[in-house]
Scaffold this active site. Structure first.
Site, PDB file in Angstrom:
ATOM      1  N   TYR A 259      50.205  36.143  57.029  1.00 49.54           N
ATOM      2  CA  TYR A 259      50.883  34.967  56.487  1.00 49.54           C
ATOM      3  C   TYR A 259      52.289  34.800  57.065  1.00 49.54           C
ATOM      4  CZ  TYR A 259      47.849  33.301  52.730  1.00 49.54           C
ATOM      5  OH  TYR A 259      46.843  32.735  52.016  1.00 49.54           O
TER       6      TYR A 259
ATOM      7  N   LYS B 260      40.122  46.270  56.007  1.00 54.16           N
ATOM      8  CA  LYS B 260      39.127  46.100  57.076  1.00 54.16           C
ATOM      9  C   LYS B 260      39.428  47.160  58.135  1.00 54.16           C
ATOM     10  CE  LYS B 260      35.718  43.828  59.049  1.00 54.16           C
ATOM     11  NZ  LYS B 260      34.338  43.824  58.510  1.00 54.16           N
TER      12      LYS B 260
ATOM     13  N   ASP C  84      34.610  42.550  53.583  1.00 56.94           N
ATOM     14  CA  ASP C  84      33.343  41.797  53.569  1.00 56.94           C
ATOM     15  C   ASP C  84      32.418  42.345  52.479  1.00 56.94           C
ATOM     16  OD1 ASP C  84      33.232  44.153  55.071  1.00 56.94           O
ATOM     17  OD2 ASP C  84      31.836  43.358  56.563  1.00 56.94           O
TER      18      ASP C  84
ATOM     19  N   ASP D 216      44.131  36.579  49.039  1.00 53.96           N
ATOM     20  CA  ASP D 216      44.018  35.126  48.856  1.00 53.96           C
ATOM     21  C   ASP D 216      42.554  34.754  48.651  1.00 53.96           C
ATOM     22  OD1 ASP D 216      44.751  32.342  48.933  1.00 53.96           O
ATOM     23  OD2 ASP D 216      44.003  32.289  50.992  1.00 53.96           O
TER      24      ASP D 216
ATOM     25  N   ASP E  42      40.366  33.937  44.825  1.00 54.27           N
ATOM     26  CA  ASP E  42      39.646  32.691  44.532  1.00 54.27           C
ATOM     27  C   ASP E  42      38.208  32.990  44.131  1.00 54.27           C
ATOM     28  OD1 ASP E  42      41.719  30.914  44.991  1.00 54.27           O
ATOM     29  OD2 ASP E  42      40.548  29.641  46.350  1.00 54.27           O
TER      30      ASP E  42
HETATM   31  C1  IPM Z   1      47.419  30.727  46.783  1.00 55.77           C
HETATM   32  C2  IPM Z   1      47.357  29.529  47.687  1.00 55.77           C
HETATM   33  C3  IPM Z   1      48.474  29.631  48.702  1.00 55.77           C
HETATM   34  C4  IPM Z   1      48.203  30.858  49.545  1.00 55.77           C
HETATM   35  C5  IPM Z   1      48.674  28.378  49.572  1.00 55.77           C
HETATM   36  C6  IPM Z   1      48.915  27.154  48.723  1.00 55.77           C
HETATM   37  C7  IPM Z   1      49.771  28.558  50.571  1.00 55.77           C
HETATM   38  O1  IPM Z   1      46.105  29.437  48.276  1.00 55.77           O
HETATM   39  O2  IPM Z   1      48.439  30.898  46.100  1.00 55.77           O
HETATM   40  O3  IPM Z   1      46.461  31.487  46.760  1.00 55.77           O
HETATM   41  O4  IPM Z   1      47.445  30.801  50.534  1.00 55.77           O
HETATM   42  O5  IPM Z   1      48.742  31.901  49.222  1.00 55.77           O
HETATM   43 MG    MG Z   2      44.698  30.873  47.587  1.00 54.75          MG
END
Ligand code: IPM
Ligand code: MG
Length: 358
Positions: free
Chosen positions: A137, A192, A224, A248, A252
């Site tokens: 990042y 990884k 993975d 990240d 999700d």
């Molecule tokens: C998160 C989001 C952010 C990230 C974006 C909005 C930059 O996806 O907080 O997970 O990738 O960290």
């Molecule tokens: Mg995110």
């Protein structure tokens, strides 16, 4: 002592959900100095930058930041440094918020909201600890250039740099072990290491840090495989510690397992306990302004803020109990609605939480 809170609602549904969280905060017996500032696309429209200096300054001077969400497709054509996402990345970096706590909890009342079978997810309670200020990042060099070697020499190529310094891995690993001590005593480090040098150093460092925590059962998993195990048998996980990029993606995925990303708060902390608190979901521009967004993740983020940055665990619990109560009463925003429950909008959900506080 009065504590200063920076409230940054941001874009899309940000202002609607934040309004409810601030109502809840104001209803508590706390001495808070709440100050608002624009962030994201909203700030770009007003001041030409997603993180204007005054907003950054307010965040730096506050005990904690309560953040809504940023992003809207209409900013996709802007140069990267002016896009809404840069606001959150800039806040993380300049406040040094390296530790990101992302709980994924399945509320018993919402067991049917998950896309997985209830027998696989019921009781799910995972904590993902994501390193937040390093990795690909923020690694340099990065950019778009003309390739000078390899089979594609002469073509345009994009490049980024994945990198982690040993102390950077060590400090997040310590927090991972400490979180595991407060929970089940199990920590899974995700990397990884079969492919990446960065991950090899990650794994070696986590193993080194583990010597300080003989009480914790440490396991390692390739990312993975972790993605696969999360949908196969998610309850096998308790605390996961991982880098910025893998965290990240996995957070999700874990959030989706609960079927209710609209319910999940998150905390991003620095070494001195200053933190930024935000819902795990995004700005949802498609439903902005309709008054139907779920404010509970933001309200629960305010609870996390009270717990971790403002030393008010009792008040945090009070909010969490109130949220639990409104779910038990059968109130649901559209994202978690199912037949037999009562569909309510953003403000009505806020009303119900306020009522349940007392
Ligand atoms: C998160 C989001 C952010 C990230 C974006 C909005 C930059 O996806 O907080 O997970 O990738 O960290
Ligand atoms: Mg995110």
């Amino acid at each position: 002592m009065t504590k200063k809170i920076a409230v940054l609602p941001g874009d899309g549904i940000g202002s609607e959900i934040m309004e409810q969280a601030v109502r809840v905060l104001k209803a508590l017996d706390l001495s808070l100095d709440i100050e608002y500032a624009p962030v994201g696309g909203t700030a770009y429209d007003l001041h030409g930058h997603p993180l204007p200096p005054a907003t950054l300054k307010l965040a730096q001077e506050s005990h904690a930041v309560l953040f809504g969400a940023v992003g809207d497709w209409k900013y996709d054509k802007l140069p990267r440094e002016l896009r809404p996402e840069q606001a959150i990345l800039g806040l993380r970096k300049s406040l040094g918020l390296f530790a990101n706590l992302r709980p994924a909890v399945l509320y018993p009342e919402l067991a049917n909201a998950s896309s997985l079978k209830p027998e696989i997810v019921s009781g799910l309670d995972i904590l993902i600890l994501r390193e937040l200020t390093g990795d690909i990042y923020f690694g340099t060099p990065r950019g778009i250039r003309t390739a000078t070697d390899g089979p594609f020499a002469g073509s345009k190529e994009g490049f980024d740099t994945m990198r982690y310094a040993e102390p950077e891995i060590r400090r997040i690993a310590h927090l991972g072990f400490q979180a595991a001590q407060k929970r089940s005593g199990r920590l899974c480090s995700v990397d990884k290491a079969n492919v990446l040098e960065t991950s090899q150093l990650w794994r070696d460092t986590v193993i080194e840090v583990a010597k300080d925590y003989p009480d914790i059962a440490l396991t390692h998993m390739y990312v993975d495989n972790a993605a696969m195990q999360l949908v196969r048998a998610p309850r096998e996980f308790d605390v996961i510690v991982t880098g910025n990029l893998f965290g990240d993606i996995l957070s999700d995925e874990a959030a989706m397992l609960t079927g209710s990303i609209g319910m999940l708060p998150s905390a991003s902390m620095n070494a001195s306990g200053q933190g930024l608190y935000e819902p795990s979901h995004g700005s949802a521009p498609d439903i902005a302004g309709k008054g139907i967004a779920n404010p509970l993740a933001t309200i629960l983020s305010a609870a996390m803020m009270l717990r971790y940055s403002l030393d008010s665990d009792a008040q945090a619990k009070r909010i969490e109990r109130a949220v639990q109560l409104v779910l038990q009463q059968g109130l649901r925003t559209a994202d978690i609605f199912e037949p037999g429950t009562t569909k309510v909008g953003t403000a009505a959900m806020g009303d119900a939480v306020l009522k349940a506080l007392n």
